[in-house]
Design a protein around this motif. Structure first.
Motif, short mmCIF file in Angstrom:
data_model
loop_
_atom_site.label_atom_id
_atom_site.label_comp_id
_atom_site.label_asym_id
_atom_site.label_seq_id
_atom_site.Cartn_x
_atom_site.Cartn_y
_atom_site.Cartn_z
N VAL A 152 0.84 -1.20 0.00
CA VAL A 152 0.00 0.00 0.00
C VAL A 152 0.87 1.25 0.00
O VAL A 152 0.61 2.22 -0.73
CB VAL A 152 -0.95 -0.01 1.22
CG1 VAL A 152 -1.65 1.34 1.36
CG2 VAL A 152 -1.98 -1.12 1.08
N GLU A 153 1.94 1.24 0.80
CA GLU A 153 2.85 2.39 0.83
C GLU A 153 3.51 2.60 -0.53
O GLU A 153 3.63 3.73 -1.00
CB GLU A 153 3.91 2.18 1.90
CG GLU A 153 4.86 3.36 2.06
CD GLU A 153 5.85 3.17 3.19
OE1 GLU A 153 6.68 4.07 3.40
OE2 GLU A 153 5.80 2.12 3.87
N MET A 154 3.92 1.52 -1.18
CA MET A 154 4.58 1.64 -2.48
C MET A 154 3.62 2.11 -3.57
O MET A 154 4.00 2.84 -4.47
CB MET A 154 5.21 0.30 -2.86
CG MET A 154 6.41 -0.07 -2.00
SD MET A 154 7.03 -1.74 -2.35
CE MET A 154 7.71 -1.49 -4.00
N LEU A 155 2.37 1.71 -3.48
CA LEU A 155 1.39 2.16 -4.47
C LEU A 155 1.11 3.65 -4.34
O LEU A 155 0.80 4.32 -5.33
CB LEU A 155 0.09 1.35 -4.32
CG LEU A 155 0.17 -0.08 -4.84
CD1 LEU A 155 -1.01 -0.91 -4.32
CD2 LEU A 155 0.21 -0.11 -6.37
N GLY A 156 1.21 4.16 -3.12
CA GLY A 156 1.14 5.60 -2.92
C GLY A 156 -0.24 6.12 -2.58
O GLY A 156 -1.27 5.48 -2.85
N GLY A 157 -0.25 7.30 -1.98
CA GLY A 157 -1.50 7.89 -1.51
C GLY A 157 -2.47 8.24 -2.61
O GLY A 157 -3.69 8.05 -2.46
N MET A 158 -1.98 8.71 -3.74
CA MET A 158 -2.89 9.07 -4.83
C MET A 158 -3.58 7.83 -5.40
O MET A 158 -4.77 7.88 -5.74
CB MET A 158 -2.12 9.81 -5.92
CG MET A 158 -1.56 11.17 -5.47
SD MET A 158 -2.82 12.26 -4.75
CE MET A 158 -3.82 12.59 -6.20
N ALA A 159 -2.83 6.72 -5.52
CA ALA A 159 -3.45 5.48 -6.00
C ALA A 159 -4.49 4.98 -5.01
O ALA A 159 -5.56 4.50 -5.38
CB ALA A 159 -2.38 4.42 -6.24
N TYR A 160 -4.19 5.11 -3.72
CA TYR A 160 -5.12 4.69 -2.67
C TYR A 160 -6.41 5.50 -2.74
O TYR A 160 -7.51 4.96 -2.60
CB TYR A 160 -4.44 4.87 -1.31
CG TYR A 160 -5.26 4.39 -0.13
CD1 TYR A 160 -5.20 3.06 0.28
CD2 TYR A 160 -6.08 5.26 0.57
CE1 TYR A 160 -5.94 2.62 1.36
CE2 TYR A 160 -6.82 4.83 1.66
CZ TYR A 160 -6.75 3.51 2.04
OH TYR A 160 -7.49 3.07 3.11
N ILE A 161 -6.27 6.79 -2.99
CA ILE A 161 -7.44 7.66 -3.09
C ILE A 161 -8.25 7.35 -4.35
O ILE A 161 -9.49 7.35 -4.33
CB ILE A 161 -7.00 9.14 -3.09
CG1 ILE A 161 -6.41 9.50 -1.73
CG2 ILE A 161 -8.17 10.07 -3.43
CD1 ILE A 161 -5.70 10.84 -1.72
N ALA A 162 -7.56 7.08 -5.44
CA ALA A 162 -8.22 6.90 -6.73
C ALA A 162 -8.83 5.52 -6.92
O ALA A 162 -9.77 5.36 -7.69
CB ALA A 162 -7.22 7.17 -7.86
N SER A 163 -8.30 4.51 -6.24
CA SER A 163 -8.74 3.13 -6.48
C SER A 163 -9.29 2.48 -5.21
O SER A 163 -8.52 2.12 -4.32
CB SER A 163 -7.58 2.30 -7.02
OG SER A 163 -7.95 0.93 -7.11
N PRO A 164 -10.61 2.30 -5.12
CA PRO A 164 -11.18 1.60 -3.96
C PRO A 164 -10.64 0.17 -3.83
O PRO A 164 -10.68 -0.41 -2.74
CB PRO A 164 -12.68 1.60 -4.26
CG PRO A 164 -12.89 2.71 -5.23
CD PRO A 164 -11.64 2.77 -6.05
N LYS A 165 -10.15 -0.40 -4.92
CA LYS A 165 -9.66 -1.78 -4.89
C LYS A 165 -8.51 -1.93 -3.91
O LYS A 165 -8.39 -2.96 -3.23
CB LYS A 165 -9.24 -2.21 -6.29
CG LYS A 165 -8.76 -3.66 -6.37
CD LYS A 165 -8.42 -4.05 -7.81
CE LYS A 165 -7.98 -5.50 -7.89
NZ LYS A 165 -7.66 -5.91 -9.29
N ILE A 166 -7.64 -0.94 -3.82
CA ILE A 166 -6.48 -1.04 -2.93
C ILE A 166 -6.93 -1.13 -1.48
O ILE A 166 -6.48 -1.99 -0.72
CB ILE A 166 -5.53 0.15 -3.15
CG1 ILE A 166 -4.96 0.10 -4.57
CG2 ILE A 166 -4.41 0.15 -2.11
CD1 ILE A 166 -4.13 1.32 -4.94
N ALA A 167 -7.82 -0.24 -1.08
CA ALA A 167 -8.33 -0.27 0.30
C ALA A 167 -9.08 -1.56 0.57
O ALA A 167 -8.99 -2.13 1.67
CB ALA A 167 -9.23 0.93 0.54
#
Length: 379
Positions: A329-344
């Motif tokens: 999750v850290e490597m994917l980054g905050g913007m990816a986390y915000i943009a993609s519900p799949k990560i969460a």
């Protein structure tokens, strides 16, 4: 070799076309109520994965099965979690051996029906109840004319809305007021069996983990496997086999869920090559630990030491998953986390591994006894 290649090759060889069909369905559709994943699993013969070939099944080895489970979990987490107890129930049926009366006939008939009609088994064992052994009874049966009346409840119970058969441990009342354990296998559409909403959180909602209630369900005597007198040693063997299969399948499932996050990191080439390599080392270590238990099963090792190994593996894998998910999750980054519900979603679903029994506290006590020379056993 690509990441997850061996697992996807095993899945394609044993369940041709299933991974592709799952990949074609949008992830949010797969992980929502009414998901088509379970129907796709049935349609491609997934119910028969562990059913032996001589019973009309696929006859996958333990090693092949954990690779298939990991591949499916990386695509459809709820499907892997939902079907974990189906695989556990089928695997445990092989382990009852001569313990129960009528074992050969009911085991053969159940496996034949599963293979022929591609049926799904939901489990009413004690999984999910803190402080209870996996095989501890959650329902009670009392004798009546021609059979038994069974009453009780299991929550959560995966596959609750898609189950064709229900299997459970039952407490059978004896003439002296005590109880003995039996195993119940019966069609899920029996009068008195009902399903009630229970799962309220969003991760793994498509696993259909709701409450199954049995209210005075009539069960013919031949649908309950009774333990013979003086079966304590055999019950220990059954408990050990159940622990091994359960911990292996659970560890494989959640390793697959975490692997989906690792795969995203690799596809997006996030972080440095060294960071990606360290992440792969973490999750592949978890996978190799699981495969080690599978190889012991294939060698016929279903005793107390293998039960201990399966539990050590499960808790090691659990800790690895926590680290791998956080790093991914850290490597994917905050913007990816915000943009993609799949990560969460994946991060949350992967952490559910901690809720499966036994608890870390009871595990610690058991390990202390084990290294003091006592058998590893969870009551």
């Amino acid at each position: 070799m690509k990441f997850l290649q061996l697992d996807h090759e095993a899945c394609e060889a044993l369940l041709p076309g299933l991974a592709g069909r799952l990949a074609d369905v949008p992830f949010d559709r797969l992980e929502s109520p009414g998901s088509p994943a379970i129907a796709l699993f049935k349609g491609h013969g997934g119910t028969n994965l562990l059913v032996p070939r001589d019973a009309g099944g696929i006859g996958a080895s333990a090693l092949e099965s954990v690779r298939v489970i990991r591949a499916l979990a990386s695509l459809a987490p709820s499907l892997a979690v939902a079907t974990a107890m189906h695989h556990f129930s089928v695997g445990t049926l092989f382990s009852v051996g001569p313990l129960y009366e009528n074992t050969t006939s009911i085991r053969a008939s159940v496996l034949d029906i599963i293979a022929r009609d591609r049926l799904l088994i939901a489990s009413g064992f004690a999984e999910g109840r803190s402080g209870r052994g996996i095989l501890s009874p959650t329902v009670e049966a009392r004798a009546t004319a021609g059979g038994y009346l069974v009453t009780g409840s299991k929550k959560p119970c995966s596959l609750s809305r898609s189950m064709d058969l229900l299997t459970a441990s039952v407490a059978l009342r004896t003439d002296d007021g005590g109880t003995e354990m039996g195993l119940l296998v019966l069609p899920a559409d029996r009068p008195g069996i009902s399903v009630h909403d229970f799962w309220s959180t969003f991760p793994l909602v498509a696993a259909e983990s709701h409450e199954v209630r049995l209210d005075e369900v009539f069960v013919e005597a031949e649908h309950i496997l009774r333990t013979p007198p003086n079966a304590a040693e055999k019950l220990d063997e059954l408990n050990e086999a159940g622990v091994i299969w359960f911990q292996m399948i659970v560890a494989a499932s959640y390793t697959g869920v975490a692997s989906a996050l690792v795969d995203l990191v690799l596809r997006e080439r996030r972080g440095s090559a060294a960071d990606r390599a360290r992440l792969c080392l973490l999750i592949e270590t978890a996978a190799f630990l699981v495969e080690g238990v599978a190889r012991r099963i294939m060698d016929g090792d279903l005793g107390n030491d293998c039960a201990a190994a399966s539990l050590f593996t499960r808790f090691s894998v659990q800790d690895i998953i926590t680290r791998a998910v956080g790093q991914a999750v850290e490597m994917l980054g905050g913007m990816a986390y915000i943009a993609s519900p799949k990560i969460a979603y994946l991060a949350s679903a992967a952490q559910a591994v901690v809720f499966h029994p036994p608890s870390r506290m009871s595990m610690s006590e058991a390990v202390d006894d084990y290294y003091a020379g006592k058998p590893l056993y969870f009551s």
